[in-house]
Design a protein around this motif. Structure first.
Motif, PDB file in Angstrom:
ATOM      1  N   LEU A 182     -11.716   5.574 -12.451  1.00 17.30           N
ATOM      2  CA  LEU A 182     -11.586   4.846 -11.194  1.00 17.30           C
ATOM      3  C   LEU A 182     -11.339   3.355 -11.391  1.00 17.30           C
ATOM      4  O   LEU A 182     -12.268   2.542 -11.358  1.00 17.30           O
ATOM      5  CB  LEU A 182     -12.833   5.056 -10.328  1.00 17.30           C
ATOM      6  N   ALA A 183     -10.092   2.976 -11.585  1.00 19.14           N
ATOM      7  CA  ALA A 183      -9.706   1.579 -11.466  1.00 19.14           C
ATOM      8  C   ALA A 183      -9.754   1.185  -9.989  1.00 19.14           C
ATOM      9  O   ALA A 183      -9.810   2.043  -9.096  1.00 19.14           O
ATOM     10  CB  ALA A 183      -8.301   1.364 -12.028  1.00 19.14           C
ATOM     11  N   GLU A 184      -9.742  -0.114  -9.730  1.00 18.51           N
ATOM     12  CA  GLU A 184      -9.813  -0.563  -8.333  1.00 18.51           C
ATOM     13  C   GLU A 184      -8.673   0.016  -7.504  1.00 18.51           C
ATOM     14  O   GLU A 184      -8.854   0.396  -6.343  1.00 18.51           O
ATOM     15  CB  GLU A 184      -9.788  -2.090  -8.296  1.00 18.51           C
ATOM     16  N   LEU A 185      -7.487   0.091  -8.101  1.00 20.90           N
ATOM     17  CA  LEU A 185      -6.326   0.611  -7.390  1.00 20.90           C
ATOM     18  C   LEU A 185      -6.440   2.111  -7.143  1.00 20.90           C
ATOM     19  O   LEU A 185      -5.870   2.640  -6.181  1.00 20.90           O
ATOM     20  CB  LEU A 185      -5.058   0.299  -8.197  1.00 20.90           C
ATOM     21  N   THR A 186      -7.193   2.814  -8.008  1.00 22.40           N
ATOM     22  CA  THR A 186      -7.245   4.274  -7.923  1.00 22.40           C
ATOM     23  C   THR A 186      -7.791   4.756  -6.591  1.00 22.40           C
ATOM     24  O   THR A 186      -7.336   5.773  -6.052  1.00 22.40           O
ATOM     25  CB  THR A 186      -8.107   4.848  -9.059  1.00 22.40           C
ATOM     26  N   MET A 187      -8.751   4.044  -6.037  1.00 23.15           N
ATOM     27  CA  MET A 187      -9.336   4.490  -4.770  1.00 23.15           C
ATOM     28  C   MET A 187      -8.291   4.522  -3.669  1.00 23.15           C
ATOM     29  O   MET A 187      -8.282   5.429  -2.818  1.00 23.15           O
ATOM     30  CB  MET A 187     -10.507   3.586  -4.383  1.00 23.15           C
ATOM     31  N   LEU A 188      -7.391   3.550  -3.671  1.00 17.25           N
ATOM     32  CA  LEU A 188      -6.318   3.538  -2.671  1.00 17.25           C
ATOM     33  C   LEU A 188      -5.343   4.686  -2.924  1.00 17.25           C
ATOM     34  O   LEU A 188      -4.878   5.344  -1.977  1.00 17.25           O
ATOM     35  CB  LEU A 188      -5.582   2.197  -2.712  1.00 17.25           C
ATOM     36  N   ILE A 189      -5.044   4.944  -4.188  1.00 17.25           N
ATOM     37  CA  ILE A 189      -4.155   6.057  -4.526  1.00 17.25           C
ATOM     38  C   ILE A 189      -4.768   7.378  -4.073  1.00 17.25           C
ATOM     39  O   ILE A 189      -4.081   8.244  -3.503  1.00 17.25           O
ATOM     40  CB  ILE A 189      -3.874   6.068  -6.036  1.00 17.25           C
ATOM     41  N   LYS A 238      -2.451  13.407   2.712  1.00 18.33           N
ATOM     42  CA  LYS A 238      -1.570  14.574   2.649  1.00 18.33           C
ATOM     43  C   LYS A 238      -2.355  15.874   2.569  1.00 18.33           C
ATOM     44  O   LYS A 238      -1.929  16.900   3.096  1.00 18.33           O
ATOM     45  CB  LYS A 238      -0.635  14.445   1.437  1.00 18.33           C
ATOM     46  N   ASP A 239      -3.497  15.832   1.887  1.00 22.26           N
ATOM     47  CA  ASP A 239      -4.326  17.028   1.711  1.00 22.26           C
ATOM     48  C   ASP A 239      -5.784  16.612   1.765  1.00 22.26           C
ATOM     49  O   ASP A 239      -6.337  16.109   0.780  1.00 22.26           O
ATOM     50  CB  ASP A 239      -4.011  17.705   0.374  1.00 22.26           C
ATOM     51  N   PRO A 240      -6.458  16.785   2.912  1.00 19.25           N
ATOM     52  CA  PRO A 240      -7.842  16.325   3.074  1.00 19.25           C
ATOM     53  C   PRO A 240      -8.827  16.945   2.091  1.00 19.25           C
ATOM     54  O   PRO A 240      -9.936  16.417   1.909  1.00 19.25           O
ATOM     55  CB  PRO A 240      -8.180  16.734   4.515  1.00 19.25           C
ATOM     56  N   SER A 241      -8.452  18.046   1.444  1.00 21.90           N
ATOM     57  CA  SER A 241      -9.377  18.676   0.502  1.00 21.90           C
ATOM     58  C   SER A 241      -9.393  17.975  -0.852  1.00 21.90           C
ATOM     59  O   SER A 241     -10.224  18.299  -1.704  1.00 21.90           O
ATOM     60  CB  SER A 241      -9.004  20.147   0.303  1.00 21.90           C
ATOM     61  N   THR A 242      -8.479  17.024  -1.069  1.00 26.19           N
ATOM     62  CA  THR A 242      -8.419  16.329  -2.362  1.00 26.19           C
ATOM     63  C   THR A 242      -9.201  15.016  -2.267  1.00 26.19           C
ATOM     64  O   THR A 242     -10.227  14.942  -1.627  1.00 26.19           O
ATOM     65  CB  THR A 242      -6.970  16.098  -2.779  1.00 26.19           C
ATOM     66  N   GLY A 243      -8.696  13.989  -2.910  1.00 25.23           N
ATOM     67  CA  GLY A 243      -9.421  12.720  -2.957  1.00 25.23           C
ATOM     68  C   GLY A 243     -10.130  12.509  -4.281  1.00 25.23           C
ATOM     69  O   GLY A 243     -10.865  11.542  -4.461  1.00 25.23           O
TER      70      GLY A 243
END
Length: 566
Positions: free
Chosen positions: A15-22, A29-34
């Protein structure tokens, strides 16, 4: 890591800072992911072996949905005919509570600018507190084989297993701080074993570096090493470089302790074995850092190539002509131009006579910065400066985000762990807290080194590693002898840093000394704008800033080049 030799725990920081936005974009697109989907593939490859050997798996790959990742891991294990005990840690996600927190009197002020969130007129899409290690520890004490988390600190995936293994308590602050140092060193994988290393000529085994291992001992000291037969190098230099990476003041704040990196001692204990010892810890503060991200709008960039002579004049003409064709710079929320010079007089090859004019536009209206912008640049091909061409065809717009770091009281964050049997257990904050430690007073400036000097790149003497923290960049600069450090301290004043880094001339600069590492850490505030996702700088994460600093010419005492003592 699993097949190369004996390990007790496999960890991973995703988890880089940018990763949370990604991850937020993926979840739209797919609420089951994240969560980090690649983690599932990696676990599939090693799960059976880990269960056979009793190797635990700990990772923050859960991102915005650790419960969802835990469920997917269970389904994966069932398909493989395996039955691991899976736990997950959450409570870090505050995005649904921002209004409540502000109503309770917490301004969520930006850590660098002081601006209050309510005054910014933005709607954050992610808001995650940096949790500590004790949820992981509780899960391992409940005999979990796999622990996945949301936003815990990078070092927590090492501190948590170490506290479980050695039976630490929350008041074992020196031990926790030592494990924080080890976790900070290994969090970026092969950057601790010869990757991205300034003195790369020392790396004689140029195969891809083996990943680092931290052998954490009961008192928190550790040995950084790698599996036998792997590439790269583990030396005092490679560990120093990573210990300095992306830090600010030497008092490294964490939710479980403050690790004082200016007390860490590094010793080469054997081939590819470096001991970190002596790291002192103090009580954490009663606040937690929170990383917010909000949508910034849309952006597009076109790079125009300028060739030959009168480069500045061509760049100015192209900029004004393009702005006129677009209807003026003021049509955009931001219109940024950067002239990047690669050209040489009387160049022996066409490519060596070129410069790049990088034009970036930003706006909330995607139509303004999409093909309407990039197609317009092509109109200069027949009606603009001589030799016009671009590095790419016209491009479409892309969305960008803005990073907003802030603080909340730890008491407002519901850190919790769901154990393998389904029990949900609250994880309290540290029982003892303290204020943010003041930087240690700097020693008196060293006496100037006398004698003859040579004008050479700083990198002939000093190593550096640079990186980003939101909109700021840090450059950790170190040398290898006491004599060199005495000279470096005198050289790298904030005034000299401004001279060597013209881009930072008008920016706030913080400077910290770490005598134990023979290092000076430089933090340039705001050089990356609002963070990597929105930066227009060609190197938006400042990864090359340290190497640029090393390329700058300084007066180096000849006695240091000869290896003598001052």
């Amino acid at each position: 890591m699993v097949e190369g030799g004996p390990v007790d725990v496999v960890t991973g920081d995703y988890l880089a800072e940018l990763t949370m936005l990604i991850l937020w974009k993926a979840r739209q697109k797919d609420p089951s992911t994240g969560y980090a989907k690649t983690f599932l593939t990696q676990v599939e490859q090693i799960l059976g072996t880990c269960l056979d050997r009793g190797i635990r798996i700990v990772s923050n790959a859960g991102g915005l949905n650790p419960a969802g990742l835990a469920a997917e891991l269970g389904a994966l294990a069932e398909r493989l005919g395996l039955a691991p005990r899976i736990a997950h840690v959450d409570g870090d996600d505050l995005v649904g509570r921002l209004d409540e927190l502000q109503a309770a009197g917490h301004p969520l002020a930006h850590l660098d600018t002081g601006a209050k969130l309510a005054d910014a007129g933005v709607d954050p899409v992610t808001a995650n507190a940096y949790l500590g290690a004790w949820g992981i520890t509780e899960a391992l004490r409940a005999d979990a084989d796999i622990v996945v988390t949301g936003r815990v600190t990078d070092a927590s995936v090492v501190v948590g297993p170490a506290a479980w293994w050695h039976g630490w308590e929350r008041t074992d602050l020196d031990a926790i701080a030592g494990a924080m140092a080890a976790g900070h060193v290994i969090e970026c994988g092969p950057q601790a074993t010869g990757g991205n290393y300034a003195f790369f000529s020392e790396v004689t085994d140029r195969r891809y570096p083996g990943f680092p291992i931290a052998e954490v001992e009961a008192d928190g000291s550790s040995v950084i090493t790698k599996h036998e037969g792997t590439g790269g190098l583990v030396s005092v230099g490679t560990v120093t470089a990573q210990l300095l990476y992306e830090i600010g003041r030497p008092a490294y704040l964490g939710p479980d302790a403050v690790a004082h990196f200016d007390t860490s001692q590094l010793i080469q204990e054997g081939e590819h074995r470096v001991r970190i010892s002596g790291t002192r810890g103090s009580a954490p503060t009663d606040e937690l850092k929170v990383a917010l991200n909000h949508e910034g709008g849309y952006r597009n960039t076109m790079t125009l190539v300028l060739t030959g002579t009168r480069i500045e004049e061509k760049a100015e003409w192209a900029t004004e002509q393009l702005a006129e064709l677009l209807g003026g710079r003021d049509r955009f929320a931001e219109f940024d131009t950067q002239l990047l010079r690669f050209d040489h007089p009387d160049a022996p090859a066409n490519a060596e006579a070129t410069a790049h004019l990088r034009i970036t536009v930003k706006d909330p209206d995607r139509r303004k910065v999409g093909r309407a912008f990039s197609n317009t640049t092509m109109e200069l091909a027949l009606g603009g400066y001589p030799g016009f061409h671009t590095t790419t065809p016209p491009s479409a717009e892309s969305a960008f985000g803005v990073y907003w770091p802030t603080l909340v009281p730890a008491s407002e964050v519901g850190h919790q762990v769901t154990l393998p049997d389904g029990t949900v257990r609250a994880v309290g904050h540290a029982p003892v807290t303290g204020p943010v430690p003041d930087p240690a007073p700097e020693a008196a400036p060293p006496a100037p080194v006398g004698g003859p000097t040579r004008r050479l790149p700083l990198g002939e003497i000093a190593g550096a590693r640079s990186g980003d923290k939101g909109g700021n960049a840090n450059i950790g600069v170190w040398v290898r002898t006491d004599a060199e450090y005495a000279w470096l301290r005198g050289l790298l004043t904030t005034a000299t840093v401004r001279e060597l880094l013209p881009e930072a001339a008008d920016l706030e600069i913080h400077r910290y000394e770490l005598p134990n590492l023979r290092a000076v850490n430089i933090v340039v505030v705001g050089i990356l704008g609002a963070g990597v996702a929105s930066a227009t700088r060609p190197d938006p994460q400042a990864k090359g800033l340290g190497e640029y600093l090393r390329s700058r010419l300084v007066d180096v005492p000849v006695v240091l080049l000869e290896g003598g003592e001052v």
